[in-house]
Design an enzyme around this catalytic site. Structure first.
Site, PDB file in Angstrom:
ATOM      1  N   ASN A 148       0.773  -1.161  -0.108  1.00 46.88           N
ATOM      2  CA  ASN A 148       0.086  -0.089  -0.064  1.00 46.88           C
ATOM      3  C   ASN A 148       0.785   1.444   0.055  1.00 46.88           C
ATOM      4  O   ASN A 148       1.481   1.399   1.155  1.00 46.88           O
ATOM      5  CB  ASN A 148      -0.878  -0.034   1.172  1.00 46.88           C
ATOM      6  CG  ASN A 148      -1.875   1.430   1.508  1.00 46.88           C
ATOM      7  OD1 ASN A 148      -1.938   1.902   0.416  1.00 46.88           O
ATOM      8  ND2 ASN A 148      -2.313   1.394   2.546  1.00 46.88           N
ATOM      9  N   GLU A 205      -7.049   4.543   7.538  1.00 45.33           N
ATOM     10  CA  GLU A 205      -6.823   6.210   7.256  1.00 45.33           C
ATOM     11  C   GLU A 205      -7.913   6.719   6.507  1.00 45.33           C
ATOM     12  O   GLU A 205      -8.006   7.944   6.500  1.00 45.33           O
ATOM     13  CB  GLU A 205      -5.398   6.035   6.485  1.00 45.33           C
ATOM     14  CG  GLU A 205      -4.456   5.946   7.214  1.00 45.33           C
ATOM     15  CD  GLU A 205      -3.012   5.659   6.575  1.00 45.33           C
ATOM     16  OE1 GLU A 205      -2.842   5.627   5.377  1.00 45.33           O
ATOM     17  OE2 GLU A 205      -2.068   5.033   7.238  1.00 45.33           O
TER      18      GLU A 205
HETATM   19  C1  PEP Z   1      -1.198   0.263   5.725  1.00 40.87           C
HETATM   20  O1  PEP Z   1      -1.098   1.319   5.191  1.00 40.87           O
HETATM   21  O2  PEP Z   1      -1.943  -0.561   5.640  1.00 40.87           O
HETATM   22  C2  PEP Z   1      -0.120  -0.336   6.580  1.00 40.87           C
HETATM   23  C3  PEP Z   1      -0.085  -1.458   7.464  1.00 40.87           C
HETATM   24  O3  PEP Z   1       0.932   0.674   6.738  1.00 40.87           O
HETATM   25  P1  PEP Z   1       2.243   0.502   7.675  1.00 40.87           P
HETATM   26  O4  PEP Z   1       2.831  -0.790   7.029  1.00 40.87           O
HETATM   27  O5  PEP Z   1       3.369   1.733   7.025  1.00 40.87           O
HETATM   28  O6  PEP Z   1       2.155   0.472   9.157  1.00 40.87           O
END
Ligand code: PEP
Length: 248
Positions: A10, A100
């Site tokens: 992602n 988010e």
């Molecule tokens: C995400 O964006 O779903 C995520 C898990 O981000 P991170 O790995 O940066 O915590």
């Protein structure tokens, strides 16, 4: 096929047209037979979807969007992208309900988005997870149950849904649930889904601060079929290291 592990990148609102080239290393890596069980999916910003789709065309890497609108028809939704438009650009997946975005959308809207995406034959990466406050108040199960049951309303087939358990407090924070907690929550999710959607196949993955240092520990969790990876997916080397450590 059931043996496959998912590694979903992602990219959030990171990356630009030049960074697409940095994925060439991952594309080359994806052709290594040793790692054929790895299903790599890139979810870049909307504006890079077409470029990603072209560059990965000759590989088994798939492309996904990070969100979609719930409307199944074109309409007056300024700034929004429908599942149909995502599909038309060559993407196969869409993330729905990411933490988010959860402050801007209800469980019911998430349900409509999933229905819309599945109708377009997109596979859905459906995110669920509790906030830190909810965890502290011991209502994680209640939250997960609400998120799952509302999101799956009127959806009969779930084989094209990947359930991504992402505790909201673990995303981008470097914090991880301890193994006992993670096991307990994944077990709960598993039981909940299999009780309601009997005999169907589905996948559960984990997301939240996954990196090449902690992935070996996370692999101890039974039933996990992969990871949703944010910041550690931005650099090809880090992303490849996670995959290498996960598949042997
Ligand atoms: C995400 O964006 O779903 C995520 C898990 O981000 P991170 O790995 O940066 O915590």
């Amino acid at each position: 096929m059931t043996n496959n592990m998912f590694f979903i990148a992602n990219w959030k609102m990171f990356g630009d047209i030049r960074s697409v080239n940095s994925t060439k290393k991952v594309i080359k890596f994806s052709k290594n037979k040793k790692y054929k069980r790895a299903q790599i999916i890139y979810c870049p910003p909307y504006t890079l979807l077409e470029k990603f789709s072209k560059i990965t065309k000759k590989s088994k890497i798939k492309i996904g969007a990070q969100n979609c609108h719930y409307s199944q028809r074109p309409g007056p939704f300024t700034g929004s992208i429908s599942a149909n438009l995502i599909k038309s650009i060559g993407a196969n997946y869409v993330i729905i309900g990411h933490s988010e975005n959860r402050s801007f959308e209800s469980d019911l809207i998430i349900n409509k988005k999933i229905i819309s995406a599945l109708k377009e034959n997109l596979k859905v990466i459906f995110c669920i997870g509790e906030t830190y406050k909810e965890k502290k108040n011991n209502i994680t199960f209640r939250v997960l149950k609400r998120q799952i049951s509302t999101a799956l309303k009127n959806i009969k087939k779930i084989n094209n849904i990947i359930f991504a358990y992402e505790p909201r407090w673990a995303i981008g924070t470097g914090k991880l649930p301890n193994l006992a907690e993670l096991n307990k929550n994944i077990n709960y999710i598993n039981n909940l889904i299999s009780e309601t959607k009997k005999k169907q196949t589905y996948k559960i993955i984990y997301g939240g601060s996954v990196n090449s240092e902690n992935v070996s520990e996370l692999l101890k969790i039974k039933d996990l079929k992969g990871f949703l990876i944010g910041s550690a997916s931005l650099k090809s080397k880090n992303f490849i290291d996670i995959i290498k450590k996960s598949i042997n």
